[in-house]
Design an enzyme around this catalytic site. Structure first.
Site, PDB file in Angstrom:
ATOM      1  N   TYR A 241      -7.114  -9.734   3.350  1.00 52.93           N
ATOM      2  CA  TYR A 241      -7.943  -8.561   3.044  1.00 52.93           C
ATOM      3  C   TYR A 241      -8.469  -8.604   1.617  1.00 52.93           C
ATOM      4  O   TYR A 241      -9.618  -8.210   1.345  1.00 52.93           O
ATOM      5  CB  TYR A 241      -7.123  -7.287   3.263  1.00 52.93           C
ATOM      6  CG  TYR A 241      -7.863  -6.031   2.911  1.00 52.93           C
ATOM      7  CD1 TYR A 241      -8.966  -5.616   3.656  1.00 52.93           C
ATOM      8  CD2 TYR A 241      -7.461  -5.240   1.829  1.00 52.93           C
ATOM      9  CE1 TYR A 241      -9.656  -4.455   3.324  1.00 52.93           C
ATOM     10  CE2 TYR A 241      -8.142  -4.076   1.499  1.00 52.93           C
ATOM     11  CZ  TYR A 241      -9.239  -3.690   2.249  1.00 52.93           C
ATOM     12  OH  TYR A 241      -9.914  -2.550   1.923  1.00 52.93           O
ATOM     13  N   LYS A 242      -7.667  -9.092   0.682  1.00 51.16           N
ATOM     14  CA  LYS A 242      -8.096  -9.174  -0.712  1.00 51.16           C
ATOM     15  C   LYS A 242      -9.020 -10.369  -0.968  1.00 51.16           C
ATOM     16  O   LYS A 242      -9.487 -10.567  -2.094  1.00 51.16           O
ATOM     17  CB  LYS A 242      -6.880  -9.273  -1.638  1.00 51.16           C
ATOM     18  CG  LYS A 242      -5.936  -8.075  -1.605  1.00 51.16           C
ATOM     19  CD  LYS A 242      -6.524  -6.843  -2.248  1.00 51.16           C
ATOM     20  CE  LYS A 242      -5.506  -5.710  -2.326  1.00 51.16           C
ATOM     21  NZ  LYS A 242      -6.081  -4.483  -2.926  1.00 51.16           N
TER      22      LYS A 242
ATOM     23  N   TYR B  82       0.821  -1.202   0.000  1.00 56.39           N
ATOM     24  CA  TYR B  82       0.000   0.000   0.000  1.00 56.39           C
ATOM     25  C   TYR B  82       0.858   1.256   0.000  1.00 56.39           C
ATOM     26  O   TYR B  82       1.850   1.341   0.720  1.00 56.39           O
ATOM     27  CB  TYR B  82      -0.914   0.029   1.228  1.00 56.39           C
ATOM     28  CG  TYR B  82      -2.211  -0.715   1.010  1.00 56.39           C
ATOM     29  CD1 TYR B  82      -3.145  -0.246   0.096  1.00 56.39           C
ATOM     30  CD2 TYR B  82      -2.498  -1.877   1.709  1.00 56.39           C
ATOM     31  CE1 TYR B  82      -4.335  -0.926  -0.112  1.00 56.39           C
ATOM     32  CE2 TYR B  82      -3.677  -2.560   1.513  1.00 56.39           C
ATOM     33  CZ  TYR B  82      -4.593  -2.076   0.606  1.00 56.39           C
ATOM     34  OH  TYR B  82      -5.765  -2.752   0.398  1.00 56.39           O
TER      35      TYR B  82
ATOM     36  N   ARG C 138      -5.246   7.521  -9.114  1.00 62.27           N
ATOM     37  CA  ARG C 138      -4.467   6.396  -8.630  1.00 62.27           C
ATOM     38  C   ARG C 138      -5.157   5.120  -9.088  1.00 62.27           C
ATOM     39  O   ARG C 138      -6.330   5.136  -9.491  1.00 62.27           O
ATOM     40  CB  ARG C 138      -4.324   6.410  -7.104  1.00 62.27           C
ATOM     41  CG  ARG C 138      -5.612   6.103  -6.367  1.00 62.27           C
ATOM     42  CD  ARG C 138      -5.462   6.209  -4.858  1.00 62.27           C
ATOM     43  NE  ARG C 138      -4.582   5.181  -4.326  1.00 62.27           N
ATOM     44  CZ  ARG C 138      -5.005   3.999  -3.865  1.00 62.27           C
ATOM     45  NH1 ARG C 138      -6.294   3.680  -3.907  1.00 62.27           N
ATOM     46  NH2 ARG C 138      -4.145   3.123  -3.376  1.00 62.27           N
TER      47      ARG C 138
ATOM     48  N   HIS D 142     -12.067   3.943   5.810  1.00 60.49           N
ATOM     49  CA  HIS D 142     -10.880   3.156   5.492  1.00 60.49           C
ATOM     50  C   HIS D 142     -10.410   2.290   6.664  1.00 60.49           C
ATOM     51  O   HIS D 142      -9.369   1.635   6.559  1.00 60.49           O
ATOM     52  CB  HIS D 142      -9.723   4.084   5.078  1.00 60.49           C
ATOM     53  CG  HIS D 142      -9.839   4.581   3.673  1.00 60.49           C
ATOM     54  ND1 HIS D 142     -10.137   5.898   3.361  1.00 60.49           N
ATOM     55  CD2 HIS D 142      -9.699   3.941   2.477  1.00 60.49           C
ATOM     56  CE1 HIS D 142     -10.172   6.042   2.048  1.00 60.49           C
ATOM     57  NE2 HIS D 142      -9.908   4.877   1.490  1.00 60.49           N
TER      58      HIS D 142
ATOM     59  N   ASN E   1      -6.146   1.117  -7.893  1.00 59.52           N
ATOM     60  CA  ASN E   1      -6.297   0.159  -6.811  1.00 59.52           C
ATOM     61  C   ASN E   1      -6.714  -1.170  -7.442  1.00 59.52           C
ATOM     62  O   ASN E   1      -7.171  -1.208  -8.583  1.00 59.52           O
ATOM     63  CB  ASN E   1      -7.348   0.644  -5.810  1.00 59.52           C
ATOM     64  CG  ASN E   1      -7.338  -0.149  -4.520  1.00 59.52           C
ATOM     65  OD1 ASN E   1      -6.304  -0.696  -4.134  1.00 59.52           O
ATOM     66  ND2 ASN E   1      -8.473  -0.225  -3.854  1.00 59.52           N
TER      67      ASN E   1
ATOM     68  N   GLU F 136      -9.395  -0.630 -10.161  1.00 54.24           N
ATOM     69  CA  GLU F 136     -10.142   0.610 -10.040  1.00 54.24           C
ATOM     70  C   GLU F 136      -9.251   1.779 -10.449  1.00 54.24           C
ATOM     71  O   GLU F 136      -8.168   1.966  -9.889  1.00 54.24           O
ATOM     72  CB  GLU F 136     -10.613   0.827  -8.609  1.00 54.24           C
ATOM     73  CG  GLU F 136     -11.602  -0.207  -8.116  1.00 54.24           C
ATOM     74  CD  GLU F 136     -11.902  -0.051  -6.631  1.00 54.24           C
ATOM     75  OE1 GLU F 136     -12.837  -0.732  -6.151  1.00 54.24           O
ATOM     76  OE2 GLU F 136     -11.200   0.743  -5.953  1.00 54.24           O
TER      77      GLU F 136
END
Length: 346
Positions: free
Chosen positions: A316-317, A37, A223, A193, A225, A265
């Site tokens: 998390y993914k 990240y 950006r 977040h 993601n 994204e």
């Protein structure tokens, strides 16, 4: 660039596909053979002709099909579009931004004519031809955020800026990666977040909020993601988890190439002139692994990124169940060669 719109679905029979040109313009998110990240924000300047960065709002071959899928989601759950009362001016701000930008960048698809507050908007791909009074909601078929959101790919969050923070006080969200507008509306930047691992400890969001609250009008930023999705399903919301959650059980070594999709994204950030709100469009792109590995550079890098992900990010993914078989499948498509910098094919 001439766009041929595809007839396809993002649910049930999943007929979504990228054309060969669509594969090569996909915004592959990894600049190097690893991932962690970071703020990774850059100016949202016009990019190479034909790329997803060429225009302020990308319109591609999936436009008509994505708007049809959005209509289905909103019919099932109208709360996917919400705006707190004080965000009305920001909603009109956003409508103006999208209409003026699209009419400038895609004159063959969209036309905007204005005479003071009397506006005439034409959207040829969707067969829309409307006249309305800017700022008067009763002259539109629906509120301004919903009206323009039904005609713009990706999700759209309108962030009110106050107390040195950003607050998610309006949005249209139908293509999200497992988060809920209905849950997050009214939250500030750090609250929505909160579930993200590692980034808080690294100070990523503290740096991000300082940057985002200082974005000036006329200088948008962007950006990328990413996550992974089983099947080319746009709507992976918590509300619909019973529909897409079981898809993970269908991942096997024999089905990875067809079922597994890299979900990227393109997030952009624009300051709105009247309201001073920040608009946060989130455009979702999907690429199945069988197509991804046709680009050798991406095949190598995808393997190395997924192989070396920290355990917290694997969880998390949402790939804990199939991570080992995913690494093995990708390893078979990694030829071991060095990979050149950048995200687009060599």
């Amino acid at each position: 660039m001439t766009i041929t719109f595809r007839t396809e679905t993002f649910r049930d029979d999943f007929t979504f596909r990228n054309s060969p040109a669509g594969i090569r313009r996909f915004p592959f998110p990894f600049h190097e053979d690893g991932y962690m990240y970071s703020v990774n924000i850059e100016p949202h300047r016009p990019g190479a002709p034909g790329s997803v960065f060429e225009h302020g709002f990308d319109v591609d071959e999936h436009y008509v099909a994505e708007m049809a899928d959005r209509a289905l989601v909103l019919a099932e759950d109208p709360l996917r579009c919400q705006a707190l009362p004080h965000m009305d001016l920001a909603s009109w701000d956003y409508l103006e931004l999208v209409m003026t930008t699209k009419a400038r960048d895609y004159p063959e698809l969209f036309t905007l004519e204005t005479d003071g507050d009397r506006w005439h908007w034409t959207n040829r791909p969707l067969g829309i031809d409307d006249r309305f009074t800017f700022g008067v909601t009763s002259t539109l078929p629906c509120p301004p955020l919903e009206y323009i959101g039904r005609q713009t790919q990706g999700d759209h969050c309108l962030l009110d800026q106050r107390d040195n923070n950003l607050w998610m006080d309006a949005g249209m969200v139908t293509t999200q990666a497992d988060w809920s507008l209905d849950f997050d509306i009214g939250m500030n930047f750090f609250e929505w977040h909160a579930p993200v691992p590692l980034a808080h400890e690294m100070g990523v969001f503290q740096r991000a909020i300082k940057f985002l609250t200082s974005i000036p009008q006329g200088q948008p930023s962007r950006r990328l993601n990413w996550t992974l999705t089983v099947n080319p399903r746009l709507d992976t919301s918590p509300e619909n988890y019973p529909k897409w959650g079981p898809d993970k059980l269908t991942v096997t070594p024999d089905t990875i190439g067809e079922k597994m999709h890299l979900r990227v994204e393109l997030q952009t950030f624009w300051r709105l002139p009247r309201s001073n709100a920040l608009v946060f469009p989130i455009r979702c792109y999907l690429l199945r692994f069988d197509d991804l590995v046709t680009i050798p550079k991406w095949a190598r890098r995808m393997h190395r990124v997924i192989r070396d992900l920290p355990p917290e990010l694997v969880t998390y993914k949402g790939m804990s169940r199939y991570h080992p078989m995913l690494v093995e499948w990708l390893a078979a498509h990694d030829d071991g060669a060095p990979t050149s910098p950048g995200i687009f094919p060599d």
